[in-house]
Design a protein around this motif. Structure first.
Motif, PDB file in Angstrom:
ATOM      1  N   LEU A 160     -21.366  46.089  -5.826  1.00  0.00           N
ATOM      2  CA  LEU A 160     -20.869  47.341  -6.399  1.00  0.00           C
ATOM      3  C   LEU A 160     -21.745  47.794  -7.570  1.00  0.00           C
ATOM      4  O   LEU A 160     -22.042  48.986  -7.713  1.00  0.00           O
ATOM      5  N   SER A 161     -22.164  46.844  -8.402  1.00  0.00           N
ATOM      6  CA  SER A 161     -23.036  47.195  -9.518  1.00  0.00           C
ATOM      7  C   SER A 161     -24.371  47.727  -9.024  1.00  0.00           C
ATOM      8  O   SER A 161     -24.937  48.660  -9.597  1.00  0.00           O
ATOM      9  N   LEU A 162     -24.865  47.144  -7.933  1.00  0.00           N
ATOM     10  CA  LEU A 162     -26.125  47.594  -7.350  1.00  0.00           C
ATOM     11  C   LEU A 162     -26.055  49.071  -6.978  1.00  0.00           C
ATOM     12  O   LEU A 162     -27.052  49.794  -7.050  1.00  0.00           O
ATOM     13  N   ARG A 163     -24.851  49.533  -6.630  1.00  0.00           N
ATOM     14  CA  ARG A 163     -24.643  50.933  -6.239  1.00  0.00           C
ATOM     15  C   ARG A 163     -24.308  51.828  -7.428  1.00  0.00           C
ATOM     16  O   ARG A 163     -23.937  52.985  -7.248  1.00  0.00           O
ATOM     17  N   GLY A 164     -24.395  51.290  -8.633  1.00  0.00           N
ATOM     18  CA  GLY A 164     -24.208  52.096  -9.840  1.00  0.00           C
ATOM     19  C   GLY A 164     -22.814  52.093 -10.422  1.00  0.00           C
ATOM     20  O   GLY A 164     -22.547  52.801 -11.399  1.00  0.00           O
ATOM     21  N   HIS A 165     -21.897  51.339  -9.860  1.00  0.00           N
ATOM     22  CA  HIS A 165     -20.531  51.293 -10.384  1.00  0.00           C
ATOM     23  C   HIS A 165     -20.417  50.278 -11.522  1.00  0.00           C
ATOM     24  O   HIS A 165     -21.134  49.277 -11.555  1.00  0.00           O
ATOM     25  N   GLN A 166     -19.501  50.529 -12.428  1.00  0.00           N
ATOM     26  CA  GLN A 166     -19.201  49.590 -13.495  1.00  0.00           C
ATOM     27  C   GLN A 166     -18.107  48.632 -13.016  1.00  0.00           C
ATOM     28  O   GLN A 166     -17.112  49.073 -12.442  1.00  0.00           O
ATOM     29  N   VAL A 167     -18.294  47.348 -13.245  1.00  0.00           N
ATOM     30  CA  VAL A 167     -17.352  46.353 -12.744  1.00  0.00           C
ATOM     31  C   VAL A 167     -16.897  45.428 -13.868  1.00  0.00           C
ATOM     32  O   VAL A 167     -17.718  44.895 -14.608  1.00  0.00           O
ATOM     33  N   GLN A 168     -15.591  45.258 -13.958  1.00  0.00           N
ATOM     34  CA  GLN A 168     -15.013  44.248 -14.851  1.00  0.00           C
ATOM     35  C   GLN A 168     -14.406  43.154 -13.977  1.00  0.00           C
ATOM     36  O   GLN A 168     -13.597  43.430 -13.093  1.00  0.00           O
ATOM     37  N   VAL A 169     -14.827  41.908 -14.235  1.00  0.00           N
ATOM     38  CA  VAL A 169     -14.365  40.766 -13.454  1.00  0.00           C
ATOM     39  C   VAL A 169     -13.434  39.923 -14.322  1.00  0.00           C
ATOM     40  O   VAL A 169     -13.849  39.424 -15.375  1.00  0.00           O
ATOM     41  N   PHE A 170     -12.197  39.764 -13.877  1.00  0.00           N
ATOM     42  CA  PHE A 170     -11.201  38.993 -14.622  1.00  0.00           C
ATOM     43  C   PHE A 170     -11.028  37.623 -13.972  1.00  0.00           C
ATOM     44  O   PHE A 170     -10.906  37.515 -12.746  1.00  0.00           O
ATOM     45  N   ASP A 171     -11.002  36.586 -14.791  1.00  0.00           N
ATOM     46  CA  ASP A 171     -10.830  35.241 -14.244  1.00  0.00           C
ATOM     47  C   ASP A 171      -9.963  34.408 -15.182  1.00  0.00           C
ATOM     48  O   ASP A 171     -10.041  34.552 -16.408  1.00  0.00           O
ATOM     49  N   ARG A 172      -9.173  33.507 -14.576  1.00  0.00           N
ATOM     50  CA  ARG A 172      -8.253  32.691 -15.372  1.00  0.00           C
ATOM     51  C   ARG A 172      -8.949  31.541 -16.089  1.00  0.00           C
ATOM     52  O   ARG A 172      -8.403  30.961 -17.013  1.00  0.00           O
ATOM     53  N   GLN A 173     -10.171  31.215 -15.671  1.00  0.00           N
ATOM     54  CA  GLN A 173     -10.901  30.112 -16.269  1.00  0.00           C
ATOM     55  C   GLN A 173     -11.800  30.589 -17.406  1.00  0.00           C
ATOM     56  O   GLN A 173     -12.167  31.761 -17.471  1.00  0.00           O
ATOM     57  N   PRO A 174     -12.216  29.684 -18.291  1.00  0.00           N
ATOM     58  CA  PRO A 174     -13.136  30.083 -19.369  1.00  0.00           C
ATOM     59  C   PRO A 174     -14.552  30.359 -18.892  1.00  0.00           C
ATOM     60  O   PRO A 174     -15.306  31.074 -19.542  1.00  0.00           O
ATOM     61  N   LYS A 175     -14.936  29.786 -17.736  1.00  0.00           N
ATOM     62  CA  LYS A 175     -16.266  30.017 -17.185  1.00  0.00           C
ATOM     63  C   LYS A 175     -16.155  30.734 -15.844  1.00  0.00           C
ATOM     64  O   LYS A 175     -15.229  30.488 -15.075  1.00  0.00           O
ATOM     65  N   ALA A 176     -17.128  31.577 -15.554  1.00  0.00           N
ATOM     66  CA  ALA A 176     -17.195  32.209 -14.241  1.00  0.00           C
ATOM     67  C   ALA A 176     -17.724  31.211 -13.213  1.00  0.00           C
ATOM     68  O   ALA A 176     -18.357  30.222 -13.557  1.00  0.00           O
ATOM     69  N   GLY A 177     -17.464  31.487 -11.945  1.00  0.00           N
ATOM     70  CA  GLY A 177     -18.013  30.654 -10.886  1.00  0.00           C
ATOM     71  C   GLY A 177     -17.003  30.207  -9.852  1.00  0.00           C
ATOM     72  O   GLY A 177     -17.357  29.894  -8.722  1.00  0.00           O
ATOM     73  N   GLY A 178     -15.715  30.141 -10.233  1.00  0.00           N
ATOM     74  CA  GLY A 178     -14.711  29.700  -9.280  1.00  0.00           C
ATOM     75  C   GLY A 178     -15.022  28.307  -8.768  1.00  0.00           C
ATOM     76  O   GLY A 178     -15.380  27.406  -9.533  1.00  0.00           O
ATOM     77  N   LEU A 179     -14.926  28.113  -7.455  1.00  0.00           N
ATOM     78  CA  LEU A 179     -15.181  26.797  -6.874  1.00  0.00           C
ATOM     79  C   LEU A 179     -16.616  26.335  -7.106  1.00  0.00           C
ATOM     80  O   LEU A 179     -16.875  25.129  -7.186  1.00  0.00           O
TER      81      LEU A 179
END
Length: 455
Positions: A160-179
Motif C-alpha cells: 500500500l505504501s508503494l502505491r502512495g498511501h499512508q499506513v499505520q500498523v498497530f500491534d500488541r507486541q513491543p516489536k514488529a514482526g509477529g511470528l
C-alpha cells in the motif's frame, strides 16, 4: 532408585560457548562460488513447476539465472517484488514440499536445486547494505490502518505504501514482526528478523504503533470511522487448551510462549529449561520447542503426538531434524493428566491411542507416565474473535475459528479486509501470509481508486 527432584528447572545448563555453538545458523549461507555453481544446475524451465508451487509466485528460474550471471540486484528485485519477505522465507519456508519438492531435478538419481539457499544468497546483501530497490508513488492522500505487524500485515503495508498511501500498523507486541520475531526458532533466523523489517520500513509511509490490541486499547469501529480502509492481519493470538487435570501446575506452559521468551532473551544462559521436558504436539511449533529445549541443555526431551508421523503437520524434514537433535519422538499417545507435587509438575500421564474405523485417534485404555519438569503444549492456536465486533450491531463474520473473506480478502464489513493465519487457507505459512497481504493490498488499492473516482 531415587526419584528425581521435582520442578528441576534452571538456567545455565550449558556454557555460553556451548550455547553460542548450539544456536548458530542452522543453514549457513552459500558463498559466491557455491552460489554460482548451484545456479548453473537449474534447467530454467519454461513452464517451471517451482513457480506454481510457490504461494507468492516468485519467478524462480528468473532470479536463479540472474545469480548465474552475477546480477544480484536483478535477482533481489525479482524475489522481493513477488515476496517482500523473501529473506526470511528463504530461511523458514518448507521448500522440500513447495518449490524444491517439485523441482524437475528432484529424482532418485539427483537432488533438487537448492532454491532456498539461492534465494537467501540473492537477498542477504539487500538487508546488509540497506539497498533501495523500491520507490513510493506520490502521496495519494489516503490513510489505511493495518492491525498486526506480522508477515501479512507488513506485506500489506509495504504494498500500500508503494502505491502512495499512508499506513499505520498497530500491534500488541513491543516489536514488529509477529511470528517472524516471536514464533520461529532462534537457530533458524539468528539476528535477522528486525534487519529485514527495518529495510522494509525504509520505503517510508509506514508507521508502527506498538502495544495496541483490538478489544483493549484499539477499536475496530473507530478504525473504520477514522481510516479509508482497514486490514486485519493479527494472526492467531489464542492457544488451545487440553482441558485435563493438572493443566494449571507450575511447569506446564504453551510452546509458543517458550519460543517467544527465548527469542527475546539477550543472554541464553539466563533462559530457564527443565532437565526433563515433554512437548505435546506434532507440528513445527512442537519441533522448534523440542529442539531448542535440547539445545538449552535439557537432558531428556520427548515429543509426543496423538497420531502417527504421516499425520504430523511438521514436514518430513523437520521430523528427521528433531530426531537428529536427540529428541525422543513418541507417536500414538495423548496426555490424560499432568501430575504434580506441591503445585509443581513432576510427570505427565499419557494414554496410548489407536485409529478407529474412520482413521481418527481414540484412547486405547493403556497408559504410561513420563517424568517431567516442564511440559510444553503445542496443540494449535486459535483466533480470539471477541474484539472483532465492529459496533453495537455489526459483527465481523467468522467460521470455523477464522475470519470469513471473499476472493479479494474482503470481510463481511465494509472497508475491512483480512489475511494471513486469521483467515486460514491452503497452508498456515509465512509465505502464504505474505501473499495474502499482498493480494489484499491490491484489492484495497482498487477500492480506494474507485472511491476517488466516484468521490
Amino acid at each position: 532408585m531415587a526419584r528425581k527432584q521435582v520442578g528441576d528447572i534452571a538456567a545455565a545448563r550449558r556454557s555460553s560457548e556451548e550455547l553460542a555453538a548450539a544456536f548458530e545458523d542452522v543453514a549457513p549461507p552459500l558463498n559466491r562460488q557455491r552460489a554460482l555453481i548451484e545456479s548453473q544446475r537449474c534447467y530454467y524451465c519454461y513452464d517451471a513447476p517451482c513457480i506454481t508451487a510457490c504461494p507468492t509466485g516468485i519467478d524462480i528460474p528468473g532470479f536463479i539465472r540472474s545469480i548465474s550471471t552475477d546480477n544480484l540486484r536483478g535477482a533481489a528485485e525479482t524475489i522481493l517484488s513477488a515476496n517482500i519477505f523473501g529473506g526470511i522465507c528463504a530461511r523458514v519456508c518448507p521448500t522440500e514440499i513447495l518449490c524444491e519438492g517439485v523441482c524437475v531435478r528432484n529424482t532418485d538419481e539427483d537432488k533438487p536445486v537448492e532454491i532456498s539457499a539461492l534465494q537467501r544468497y540473492g537477498t542477504d546483501w539487500v538487508f546488509e547494505e540497506n539497498a533501495a530497490l523500491f520507490q513510493r508513488a506520490s502521496d495519494s492522500g489516503k490513510k489505511i490502518a493495518v492491525v498486526g505487524a506480522g508477515p501479512a500485515g507488513l506485506a500489506c503495508a509495504h504494498a500500500l505504501s508503494l502505491r502512495g498511501h499512508q499506513v499505520q500498523v498497530f500491534d500488541r507486541q513491543p516489536k514488529a514482526g509477529g511470528l517472524n520475531e516471536y514464533g520461529i526458532a532462534a537457530y533458524k533466523v539468528p539476528d535477522f528478523a528486525q534487519r529485514e523489517i527495518q529495510w522494509l520500513l525504509s520505503i517510508g509511509g509506514i508507521e508502527i504503533v506498538s502495544d495496541r490490541e483490538l478489544g483493549k486499547n484499539l477499536s475496530l469501529a473507530e478504525l473504520r470511522a477514522e481510516y479509508d480502509a482497514v486490514f486485519l492481519g493479527m494472526g492467531l493470538a489464542g492457544v488451545n487448551a487440553l482441558g485435563i487435570e493438572g493443566e494449571q501446575l507450575s511447569g506446564v506452559a504453551n510452546a509458543v510462549d517458550m519460543i517467544a521468551q527465548l527469542r527475546q532473551c539477550e543472554d541464553l544462559q539466563q533462559m530457564p529449561v527443565g532437565r526433563r521436558v515433554v512437548i505435546i504436539g506434532g507440528g513445527n511449533t512442537a519441533v522448534d520447542a523440542a529442539v531448542q529445549s535440547k539445545k538449552l541443555g535439557a537432558e531428556w526431551v520427548y515429543m509426543v503426538y496423538r497420531r502417527g508421523a504421516a499425520s504430523m503437520s511438521a514436514t518430513a524434514h523437520e521430523q528427521a531434524f528433531v530426531k537428529e537433535q536427540g529428541v525422543h519422538v513418541i507417536e500414538w499417545a495423548q496426555p490424560s493428566r499432568f501430575i504434580g507435587v506441591d503445585g509443581k509438575l513432576s510427570a505427565v500421564e499419557f494414554e496410548y491411542t489407536e485409529a478407529d474405523a474412520n482413521g481418527k485417534a481414540r484412547g486405547s485404555g493403556e497408559h504410561f507416565t513420563l517424568d517431567a519438569d516442564v511440559a510444553l503444549k503445542a496443540i494449535g492456536q486459535v483466533l480470539v474473535s471477541a474484539p472483532l465486533q465492529a459496533g453495537q450491531h455489526e459483527v465481523l463474520a467468522t467460521k470455523g475459528g477464522r475470519i470469513v473473506v471473499d476472493s479479494n480478502y474482503a470481510t463481511s464489513l465494509s472497508k475491512v479486509w483480512a489475511g494471513g493465519d486469521c483467515v486460514g487457507g491452503k497452508v498456515d505459512l509465512t509465505v502464504q501470509a505474505v501473499e495474502d497481504g499482498k493480494r489484499a493490498a491490491q484489492a484495497i488499492d482498487r477500492f480506494l481508486a474507485t472511491e476517488k473516482t466516484h468521490g
